[in-house]
Design a protein around this motif. Sequence first.
Motif, short mmCIF file in Angstrom:
data_model
loop_
_atom_site.label_atom_id
_atom_site.label_comp_id
_atom_site.label_asym_id
_atom_site.label_seq_id
_atom_site.Cartn_x
_atom_site.Cartn_y
_atom_site.Cartn_z
N ASP A 123 0.84 -1.19 0.00
CA ASP A 123 0.00 0.00 0.00
C ASP A 123 0.88 1.24 0.00
N SER A 124 0.24 2.39 -0.03
CA SER A 124 0.93 3.67 0.07
C SER A 124 0.70 4.21 1.48
N ARG A 184 13.22 -7.10 -2.15
CA ARG A 184 12.60 -5.89 -2.67
C ARG A 184 13.47 -5.29 -3.77
N ALA A 227 13.67 -1.50 -5.72
CA ALA A 227 13.23 -0.14 -5.96
C ALA A 227 13.44 0.19 -7.44
N PRO A 270 10.90 6.47 3.59
CA PRO A 270 10.77 6.60 2.13
C PRO A 270 11.69 5.64 1.38
N THR A 310 10.52 2.24 -0.01
CA THR A 310 9.67 2.18 -1.20
C THR A 310 10.27 1.22 -2.22
N ALA A 311 9.49 0.22 -2.61
CA ALA A 311 9.96 -0.80 -3.55
C ALA A 311 8.85 -1.79 -3.84
N GLN A 359 3.46 -3.79 -4.27
CA GLN A 359 4.11 -2.50 -4.19
C GLN A 359 3.93 -1.83 -2.83
N VAL A 360 5.03 -1.33 -2.28
CA VAL A 360 5.01 -0.55 -1.05
C VAL A 360 5.58 0.82 -1.37
N THR A 361 4.81 1.85 -1.07
CA THR A 361 5.25 3.21 -1.31
C THR A 361 5.14 4.01 -0.02
N VAL A 362 6.25 4.61 0.40
CA VAL A 362 6.30 5.38 1.63
C VAL A 362 6.62 6.83 1.30
N SER A 363 5.73 7.73 1.67
CA SER A 363 5.92 9.15 1.39
C SER A 363 6.44 9.88 2.61
#
Length: 117
Positions: free
Chosen positions: A10-11, A38, A40, A87, A90-91, A112-116
């Motif tokens: 998730d994001s 993972r 990126a 962040p 993320t990958a 997918q993993v997205t870290v903001s």
Amino acid sequence: QVQLVESGGDSVQAGGSLRLSCAASRFTYSRYCMGWFRQAAGAEREEVAYIDSDGTTKYADSVKGRFTISKDNAKNSLYLQMNSLKPEDTAMYYCAAGDYRCRMNYWGQGTQVTVSS
């Protein structure tokens, strides 16, 4: 044929948590190794964590203290609890399985993993 299916990506915002799951089917090795990897965007695939049939675990230095790999033999499932996400985490995350020497023969399609920030 062995099939591995990841879920849970998730994001999220930095500092958040996610729990990834990997459902395995037709994987019947008595002694085995499973792990999370993972990749990126634009980078090489890297090892994140391993666990073998005895329960022994190993983590990449970048995730030690934040991630925990575990398995549930009865459910034929592998998990990755990810806390204090950054962040740089993320990958695309992949589940893999193989023999007890961690020679991975089977791979999932990724989640997918997205870290903001």
